[in-house]
Design an enzyme around this catalytic site. Structure first.
Site, PDB file in Angstrom:
ATOM      1  N   GLU A 288       0.718  -1.304   0.119  1.00  0.00           N
ATOM      2  CA  GLU A 288       0.129   0.009  -0.085  1.00  0.00           C
ATOM      3  C   GLU A 288       1.005   1.388   0.075  1.00  0.00           C
ATOM      4  OE1 GLU A 288      -2.269   1.486   3.347  1.00  0.00           O
ATOM      5  OE2 GLU A 288      -0.778   0.643   5.052  1.00  0.00           O
ATOM      6  N   ARG A 292       0.653  10.245   3.472  1.00  0.00           N
ATOM      7  CA  ARG A 292       0.686  11.348   4.310  1.00  0.00           C
ATOM      8  C   ARG A 292       1.981  11.236   5.274  1.00  0.00           C
ATOM      9  NH1 ARG A 292       0.159   7.445   8.510  1.00  0.00           N
ATOM     10  NH2 ARG A 292      -1.091   5.467   7.932  1.00  0.00           N
TER      11      ARG A 292
HETATM   12  P1  ADP Z   1       1.621   4.416  10.196  1.00  0.00           P
HETATM   13  O1  ADP Z   1       1.098   3.868   9.117  1.00  0.00           O
HETATM   14  O2  ADP Z   1       1.983   6.058  10.233  1.00  0.00           O
HETATM   15  O3  ADP Z   1       3.084   3.691  10.430  1.00  0.00           O
HETATM   16  P2  ADP Z   1      -0.460   3.658  11.803  1.00  0.00           P
HETATM   17  O4  ADP Z   1      -0.690   2.712  10.870  1.00  0.00           O
HETATM   18  O5  ADP Z   1      -0.354   3.120  13.139  1.00  0.00           O
HETATM   19  O6  ADP Z   1       0.949   4.188  11.698  1.00  0.00           O
HETATM   20  O7  ADP Z   1      -1.477   4.723  11.618  1.00  0.00           O
HETATM   21  C1  ADP Z   1      -1.246   5.978  12.167  1.00  0.00           C
HETATM   22  C2  ADP Z   1      -2.635   6.567  12.939  1.00  0.00           C
HETATM   23  O8  ADP Z   1      -3.350   6.359  11.816  1.00  0.00           O
HETATM   24  C3  ADP Z   1      -2.923   5.456  13.942  1.00  0.00           C
HETATM   25  O9  ADP Z   1      -3.485   6.200  14.998  1.00  0.00           O
HETATM   26  C4  ADP Z   1      -4.138   4.687  13.200  1.00  0.00           C
HETATM   27  O10 ADP Z   1      -4.865   4.124  13.893  1.00  0.00           O
HETATM   28  C5  ADP Z   1      -4.498   5.700  12.153  1.00  0.00           C
HETATM   29  N1  ADP Z   1      -5.070   5.190  10.863  1.00  0.00           N
HETATM   30  C6  ADP Z   1      -4.357   4.992   9.821  1.00  0.00           C
HETATM   31  N2  ADP Z   1      -5.174   4.492   8.764  1.00  0.00           N
HETATM   32  C7  ADP Z   1      -6.511   4.950   9.161  1.00  0.00           C
HETATM   33  C8  ADP Z   1      -7.746   4.640   8.566  1.00  0.00           C
HETATM   34  N3  ADP Z   1      -7.832   4.200   7.500  1.00  0.00           N
HETATM   35  N4  ADP Z   1      -8.931   4.745   9.282  1.00  0.00           N
HETATM   36  C9  ADP Z   1      -8.739   5.187  10.751  1.00  0.00           C
HETATM   37  N5  ADP Z   1      -7.520   5.415  11.134  1.00  0.00           N
HETATM   38  C10 ADP Z   1      -6.336   5.129  10.719  1.00  0.00           C
HETATM   39  P1  ADP Z   2      -2.463  -0.897   7.269  1.00  0.00           P
HETATM   40  O1  ADP Z   2      -3.191  -0.174   6.081  1.00  0.00           O
HETATM   41  O2  ADP Z   2      -3.487  -1.450   8.304  1.00  0.00           O
HETATM   42  O3  ADP Z   2      -1.411  -0.522   7.537  1.00  0.00           O
HETATM   43  P2  ADP Z   2      -1.224  -2.943   5.374  1.00  0.00           P
HETATM   44  O4  ADP Z   2      -1.757  -3.529   4.121  1.00  0.00           O
HETATM   45  O5  ADP Z   2      -0.010  -1.961   5.463  1.00  0.00           O
HETATM   46  O6  ADP Z   2      -2.313  -2.576   6.357  1.00  0.00           O
HETATM   47  O7  ADP Z   2      -0.586  -4.273   6.412  1.00  0.00           O
HETATM   48  C1  ADP Z   2      -0.221  -4.020   7.821  1.00  0.00           C
HETATM   49  C2  ADP Z   2       0.486  -5.278   8.107  1.00  0.00           C
HETATM   50  O8  ADP Z   2      -0.201  -6.462   8.058  1.00  0.00           O
HETATM   51  C3  ADP Z   2       1.644  -5.648   7.283  1.00  0.00           C
HETATM   52  O9  ADP Z   2       2.791  -4.659   7.861  1.00  0.00           O
HETATM   53  C4  ADP Z   2       2.044  -7.018   7.714  1.00  0.00           C
HETATM   54  O10 ADP Z   2       2.666  -7.267   8.814  1.00  0.00           O
HETATM   55  C5  ADP Z   2       0.467  -7.477   7.712  1.00  0.00           C
HETATM   56  N1  ADP Z   2       0.234  -7.875   6.183  1.00  0.00           N
HETATM   57  C6  ADP Z   2      -0.422  -7.316   5.525  1.00  0.00           C
HETATM   58  N2  ADP Z   2      -0.734  -7.950   4.175  1.00  0.00           N
HETATM   59  C7  ADP Z   2      -0.157  -9.259   4.379  1.00  0.00           C
HETATM   60  C8  ADP Z   2       0.091 -10.246   3.425  1.00  0.00           C
HETATM   61  N3  ADP Z   2      -0.474 -10.251   2.215  1.00  0.00           N
HETATM   62  N4  ADP Z   2       0.601 -11.390   3.818  1.00  0.00           N
HETATM   63  C9  ADP Z   2       1.314 -11.456   5.274  1.00  0.00           C
HETATM   64  N5  ADP Z   2       1.228 -10.257   6.017  1.00  0.00           N
HETATM   65  C10 ADP Z   2       0.452  -9.084   5.523  1.00  0.00           C
HETATM   66 MG    MG Z   3       0.177  -0.246   6.175  1.00  0.00          MG
END
Ligand code: ADP
Ligand code: ADP
Ligand code: MG
Length: 461
Positions: A288, A292
């Site tokens: 992804e 931001r």
């Molecule tokens: P980063 O992606 O910056 O490493 P996080 O995945 O923890 O860190 O997201 C940063 C903050 O934004 C967290 O407080 C998380 O709960 C919030 N957040 C991220 N994506 C979403 C979303 N799609 N909807 C609601 N809250 C989100």
């Molecule tokens: P978010 O929007 O919540 O940050 P991500 O797509 O970035 O979601 O995924 C968050 C975490 O979930 C990744 O860092 C990884 O640890 C796990 N993850 C996501 N996709 C996969 C996958 N296809 N296989 C294994 N782990 C995954």
């Molecule tokens: Mg992510």
């Protein structure tokens, strides 16, 4: 020139933005909920306006009230931080139509990259490897089962609007798939107001490695290296570091180029992050893009000696990037531990409350980004992260030893935090050898005797 910025966020990131603005000579307007009146960013900003009750949907997510505050106070730009409205295309459109600059990419880019399924399709078209999975959103269970069978189990069901580790479910076999699929859709609908999901092969034991991008409005795009965020609990990052101990120079260059290509393929501007999973054989897959600033941006700042918030503001101001790819030199190592008000003994359950005593660590190579202080009451309505501890030094070992030392000095009494847990990780041989994958915490908890471990690492009750 931008001379006044509204900060549409709270907590440590709001304070972080106040600090950058102050150094640039830009005035700040804080907007806050009734629960955050005592927060440090409200006190340190030049002006502050209360925008509603504690609940995020009544305050930090209320676009109209934030735009009104911006107009009343005559700001030039809005910094959204992370979470809340930072990736909401409609909010950016509202800013655009009110002639207020949004510090981030355009609404069109956010719309295209914010939808995770659409972003994957865009990356695929740009020739960037993605995880084997469905072609976008899958509407019906029947269709989903067919796709899951062809991908092969285990399969991950992911919400297109997901974030923060939420909206993800693993199905290990076809028997479990039906239920997981229905639950995932329902959860996504509830959490994000959007029940659309897609499927991805569940990669076994991957590393999470992401690249920081900066792109100006003149066609220049650079990356500032990677961050390894494999130490996660419930798919959410707990410890991040840069550079990644796993990447070879060759793989780093390949992934860095892919990240730049992904950004260029959509005409990306401002700061952004391209997230990849890397498997045991060094194959990497785009998962992804975050359009931001990210929580873990300080580790990049400390290894590249940049200020990413200032760069975001300069880009929004129309300035050209002040460095080329060749001029970005990395010769330090940095680690960040998220300090969460959570109980590691109770599966990281949030535990808000009042901080009695607060004493942050200091000394050479230590940075603390936090809005809390002694006597501060952590409101229960928001994210449990109350700060970040960053350490850095000439190499990884120094950064780890320094982190262990700094966590030992950190006193936050009155509530439970992740400090003792992270301190134990700093001594763990798997982490120390740079071998942590996204399975690390699960295995670490099994391996360690949590009781004695947390006791011996607790500095104060
Ligand atoms: P980063 O992606 O910056 O490493 P996080 O995945 O923890 O860190 O997201 C940063 C903050 O934004 C967290 O407080 C998380 O709960 C919030 N957040 C991220 N994506 C979403 C979303 N799609 N909807 C609601 N809250 C989100
Ligand atoms: P978010 O929007 O919540 O940050 P991500 O797509 O970035 O979601 O995924 C968050 C975490 O979930 C990744 O860092 C990884 O640890 C796990 N993850 C996501 N996709 C996969 C996958 N296809 N296989 C294994 N782990 C995954
Ligand atoms: Mg992510």
């Amino acid at each position: 020139m931008i001379s006044k910025i509204l900060i549409a966020n709270r907590g440590e990131i709001a304070l972080r933005i106040v600090r950058a603005c102050r150094e640039l000579g830009i005035k700040t307007l804080a907007v806050y909920s009734e629960a955050d009146e005592q927060s440090l960013h409200v006190q340190l900003a030049d002006e502050a306006i209360c925008i509603g009750p504690a609940s995020p949907s009544e305050s930090y997510l209320k676009a109209d009230r934030i735009i009104s505050a911006a107009e009343i106070s005559d700001v030039d730009a809005i910094h959204p931080g992370y979470g809340f409205l930072s990736e909401k295309a409609e909010f950016v459109e509202q800013c655009e139509s009110c002639k207020i600059k949004f510090i981030g990419p355009s609404s069109e880019i956010i719309r295209n990259m914010g939808d995770k399924a659409l972003a994957i399709e865009t990356a695929r078209k740009a020739g960037i490897p993605t995880v084997p999975g469905s072609d976008g959103v899958i509407p019906t269970t029947e269709e989903a089962v067919k796709v899951a069978e062809s991908i092969g189990y285990p399969v991950l069901i992911k919400a297109v609007s997901g974030g923060g580790g939420k909206g993800m479910r693993v199905a290990h076999n076809s028997a479990a798939f039906h239920k997981e699929f229905e639950v995932a859709k329902a959860e996504a609908e509830k959490a994000f107001g959007d029940g659309d999901v897609y499927l991805e092969k569940f990669i076994n034991n991957p590393r999470h490695i992401e690249f920081q991008i900066l792109a100006d409005n003149h066609g220049n795009v650079v990356h500032l290296g990677e961050r390894d965020c494999s130490v996660q609990r419930r798919h959410q990052k707990l410890i991040e570091e840069a550079p990644s101990p796993f990447l070879t120079d060759e793989l780093r260059e390949k992934m860095g180029n892919a990240a730049i290509q992904a950004a260029k393929s959509v005409g990306y501007t401002n700061a952004g992050t391209i997230e990849f999973l890397v498997d045991e054989d060094g194959n990497f897959y785009f998962i992804e893009m975050n359009t931001r600033i990210q929580v873990e941006h300080p580790v990049t700042e400390e290894i590249t000696d940049t200020d990413l918030i200032k760069e975001q503001i300069r880009i929004t101001d129309g300035q050209k990037l002040r460095f080329t790819q060749d001029e970005i030199v990395i010769n330090r190592h940095a680690i960040e531990c998220r300090i969460n008000a959570e109980d590691p003994m109770r599966n990281f359950a949030p535990c808000p409350g009042t901080i009695d005593l607060y004493y942050p660590p200091g000394g050479h190579g230590v940075r603390v980004d936090s809005h809390v202080y002694g006597g501060y009451q952590i409101p229960p309505y928001y994210d449990s992260m109350i700060g970040k501890l960053i350490t850095y030094g000439r190499n990884r070992e120094i950064a780890m030893d320094r982190m262990y030392r700094a966590l030992g000095e950190f006193i936050i009494s009155g509530i439970k935090t992740t400090i003792p847990f992270s301190k134990a990780i700093m001594q763990d041989p798997v982490f120390r050898n740079g071998k942590a994958t996204t399975k690390f915490i699960e295995e670490f908890v099994e391996r360690a005797n949590m009781d004695t471990l947390l006791q011996s690492n607790h500095n104060i009750e």
